[in-house]
Design a protein around this motif. Structure first.
Motif, PDB file in Angstrom:
ATOM      1  N   ALA A 156      18.235  25.791  19.076  1.00 22.72           N
ATOM      2  CA  ALA A 156      16.827  24.913  18.629  1.00 22.72           C
ATOM      3  C   ALA A 156      16.160  26.047  18.126  1.00 22.72           C
ATOM      4  N   GLU A 157      16.011  27.203  18.795  1.00 19.47           N
ATOM      5  CA  GLU A 157      15.206  28.243  18.175  1.00 19.47           C
ATOM      6  C   GLU A 157      15.738  28.963  16.928  1.00 19.47           C
ATOM      7  N   LEU A 158      16.794  29.109  16.894  1.00 24.44           N
ATOM      8  CA  LEU A 158      17.629  29.592  15.562  1.00 24.44           C
ATOM      9  C   LEU A 158      17.355  28.416  14.404  1.00 24.44           C
ATOM     10  N   ALA A 159      17.718  27.173  14.775  1.00 26.23           N
ATOM     11  CA  ALA A 159      17.558  26.400  13.881  1.00 26.23           C
ATOM     12  C   ALA A 159      15.865  26.121  13.149  1.00 26.23           C
ATOM     13  N   GLY A 160      15.028  26.169  14.138  1.00 24.29           N
ATOM     14  CA  GLY A 160      13.659  26.319  13.649  1.00 24.29           C
ATOM     15  C   GLY A 160      13.224  27.385  12.866  1.00 24.29           C
ATOM     16  N   GLU A 161      13.959  28.483  12.638  1.00 24.41           N
ATOM     17  CA  GLU A 161      13.679  29.537  11.967  1.00 24.41           C
ATOM     18  C   GLU A 161      14.520  29.533  10.644  1.00 24.41           C
ATOM     19  N   HIS A 162      15.535  28.879  10.486  1.00 21.14           N
ATOM     20  CA  HIS A 162      16.545  28.723   9.384  1.00 21.14           C
ATOM     21  C   HIS A 162      16.837  27.513   9.319  1.00 21.14           C
ATOM     22  N   LYS A 210      28.871  23.268  16.030  1.00 16.86           N
ATOM     23  CA  LYS A 210      30.314  22.650  16.506  1.00 16.86           C
ATOM     24  C   LYS A 210      30.308  23.212  18.283  1.00 16.86           C
ATOM     25  N   GLU A 211      30.387  22.200  18.989  1.00 14.39           N
ATOM     26  CA  GLU A 211      29.907  22.278  20.228  1.00 14.39           C
ATOM     27  C   GLU A 211      31.751  22.179  21.072  1.00 14.39           C
ATOM     28  N   SER A 212      31.878  23.449  21.777  1.00 13.88           N
ATOM     29  CA  SER A 212      33.395  23.789  22.111  1.00 13.88           C
ATOM     30  C   SER A 212      33.159  23.855  23.752  1.00 13.88           C
ATOM     31  N   SER A 213      31.986  23.849  24.324  1.00 15.24           N
ATOM     32  CA  SER A 213      31.874  24.142  25.667  1.00 15.24           C
ATOM     33  C   SER A 213      32.748  23.326  26.545  1.00 15.24           C
ATOM     34  N   GLY A 214      33.195  22.377  26.343  1.00 19.34           N
ATOM     35  CA  GLY A 214      33.947  21.206  27.079  1.00 19.34           C
ATOM     36  C   GLY A 214      33.017  20.508  28.103  1.00 19.34           C
ATOM     37  N   ASP A 215      31.896  20.449  28.093  1.00 23.72           N
ATOM     38  CA  ASP A 215      30.941  19.568  28.739  1.00 23.72           C
ATOM     39  C   ASP A 215      30.081  18.810  27.852  1.00 23.72           C
ATOM     40  N   VAL A 216      30.364  17.689  27.921  1.00 23.01           N
ATOM     41  CA  VAL A 216      29.671  16.519  26.770  1.00 23.01           C
ATOM     42  C   VAL A 216      28.149  16.530  27.210  1.00 23.01           C
ATOM     43  N   ARG A 217      27.752  17.051  28.388  1.00 22.54           N
ATOM     44  CA  ARG A 217      26.463  16.764  28.586  1.00 22.54           C
ATOM     45  C   ARG A 217      25.760  17.970  27.482  1.00 22.54           C
ATOM     46  N   ARG A 218      26.398  18.969  26.880  1.00 20.81           N
ATOM     47  CA  ARG A 218      25.744  19.735  25.800  1.00 20.81           C
ATOM     48  C   ARG A 218      25.378  18.981  24.601  1.00 20.81           C
ATOM     49  N   VAL A 219      26.017  17.913  24.366  1.00 20.10           N
ATOM     50  CA  VAL A 219      26.080  17.234  22.938  1.00 20.10           C
ATOM     51  C   VAL A 219      24.489  16.482  23.233  1.00 20.10           C
ATOM     52  N   THR A 220      24.322  16.033  24.641  1.00 20.32           N
ATOM     53  CA  THR A 220      23.158  15.177  25.039  1.00 20.32           C
ATOM     54  C   THR A 220      21.901  16.225  24.983  1.00 20.32           C
ATOM     55  N   ALA A 221      21.978  17.279  25.504  1.00 18.88           N
ATOM     56  CA  ALA A 221      21.118  18.307  25.536  1.00 18.88           C
ATOM     57  C   ALA A 221      20.608  18.645  23.976  1.00 18.88           C
ATOM     58  N   LEU A 222      21.508  18.910  23.361  1.00 15.18           N
ATOM     59  CA  LEU A 222      21.322  19.343  21.821  1.00 15.18           C
ATOM     60  C   LEU A 222      20.907  18.250  21.089  1.00 15.18           C
ATOM     61  N   ARG A 223      21.254  16.951  21.369  1.00 10.36           N
ATOM     62  CA  ARG A 223      20.671  15.967  20.483  1.00 10.36           C
ATOM     63  C   ARG A 223      19.139  15.715  20.804  1.00 10.36           C
ATOM     64  N   ALA A 224      18.757  15.958  22.095  1.00  6.91           N
ATOM     65  CA  ALA A 224      17.437  15.791  22.558  1.00  6.91           C
ATOM     66  C   ALA A 224      16.381  16.912  21.870  1.00  6.91           C
ATOM     67  N   ILE A 225      17.087  18.169  21.578  1.00  6.97           N
ATOM     68  CA  ILE A 225      15.945  19.179  21.194  1.00  6.97           C
ATOM     69  C   ILE A 225      16.109  19.481  19.771  1.00  6.97           C
ATOM     70  N   LEU A 226      17.350  19.253  19.143  1.00  8.66           N
ATOM     71  CA  LEU A 226      17.732  19.759  17.787  1.00  8.66           C
ATOM     72  C   LEU A 226      16.778  18.687  16.749  1.00  8.66           C
TER      73      LEU A 226
END
Length: 305
Positions: free
Chosen positions: A155-161, A168-184
């Motif tokens: 989110a910090e990087l997206a805010g600057e660019h 592309k989320e490949s951590s294997g933890d779908v909770r990351r998608v939820t976290a990203l969607r909440a903040i991006l």
């Protein structure tokens, strides 16, 4: 087709394999044919030069030739190459060269070999994003690249660019998608990067899929994404149950060899890989062949070969 100028990374994007001739050179004739075949199944663009594309075994001129072939083959549809390098300067040069041959976007990877803290990794990724005006996907794959980009950092990087438009989320933890969607910002699309997490990822808020087994099963892959996206849970579950044994070939160490072997077995490519990868052993081929044969005997109604 689900992409739009405001959301260039929505939909299904094959991480296309790089085909090789018997002498080890890139088979551009098949590359062109293969890309067009997948696009005809309903894909929204093409992602060459990624992990599955064996980009680390390709020389710079080979990479550029691959991009030129695909830009010509897709005739205006986006080619979104992986941008990976040992150095930041090398990544910037590749990004700019990709833009100059007509690519429609970029997928930025952390540097090969060297990993460090957020300050250094942010500087590297920021340089790749800022290298061109093209929309960029940030590729987070901590298992493969040992760098884990967390949601607040992205989110910090997206805010600057403003041209950072996908993850592309490949951590294997779908909770990351939820976290990203909440903040991006809503303008940043989230794409599932592991084949066996696509239905869960879409349910969590992902709007795109960078897919691997699609190289052998494009119609089935596009259908699965559409069912998940459209909330048709029962139909998606039926197709997913059939597809999962194949999709799980994408998430093991020899996923490149396995996916290329599936392509060869289904008549859609060659199993040839470049060293240091070697083709599968007879025992590994037999195991993979059993998965393919089991799936071929019970293709769900409504999807084609």
């Amino acid at each position: 087709m689900t992409t739009s100028p405001s959301h260039p990374f929505r939909g299904v994007f094959p991480a296309i394999t790089t085909p090789f001739n018997a002498d080890g050179s890139v088979d551009h004739g098949f590359l062109r044919e293969h890309a067009r075949w997948m696009m005809a199944a309903g894909c929204d663009g093409m992602i060459p030069l990624g992990s599955l594309g064996e980009t680390n075994t390709l020389e710079h001129d080979e990479k550029m030739a691959v991009l030129e072939t695909l830009v010509d083959a897709l005739d205006g549809k986006p080619v979104i190459p992986g941008i990976a390098s040992l150095s930041t300067a090398g990544g910037v040069r590749l990004a700019q060269a990709a833009r100059d041959v007509g690519c429609g976007g970029l997928m930025a990877l952390p540097p090969y070999v060297y990993t460090s803290d957020w300050r250094e990794m942010k500087a590297h990724m920021a340089a790749l994003v800022a290298a061109t005006e093209l929309p960029v996907i940030l590729y987070n794959n901590p298992g493969a690249y040992r760098t884990d980009f967390l949601a607040p950092q992205i989110a910090e990087l997206a805010g600057e660019h403003a041209n950072l438009r996908g993850v592309k989320e490949s951590s294997g933890d779908v909770r990351r998608v939820t976290a990203l969607r909440a903040i991006l910002p809503e303008s940043v699309d989230i794409l599932v990067g592991l084949d066996d997490a696509i239905v869960e990822g879409v349910a969590a808020g992902a709007t795109g899929w960078i897919a691997g087994l699609i190289n052998a099963y494009p119609a089935e892959s596009v259908r699965l994404f559409e069912l998940a996206r459209d909330g048709r849970a029962m139909e998606a579950a039926e197709l997913y149950r059939w597809f999962l044994p194949l999709l799980r070939l994408d998430v093991v160490n020899k996923f490149v060899q396995l996916i290329k072997f599936v392509q060869e077995e289904t008549g859609h490519g060659s199993a040839r890989v470049r060293a240091p990868r070697l083709e599968l052993t007879d025992a590994e081929k037999a195991e993979a062949r059993a998965v393919i044969e089991a799936a071929s005997g019970r293709v769900p109604v409504g999807v084609g070969a």
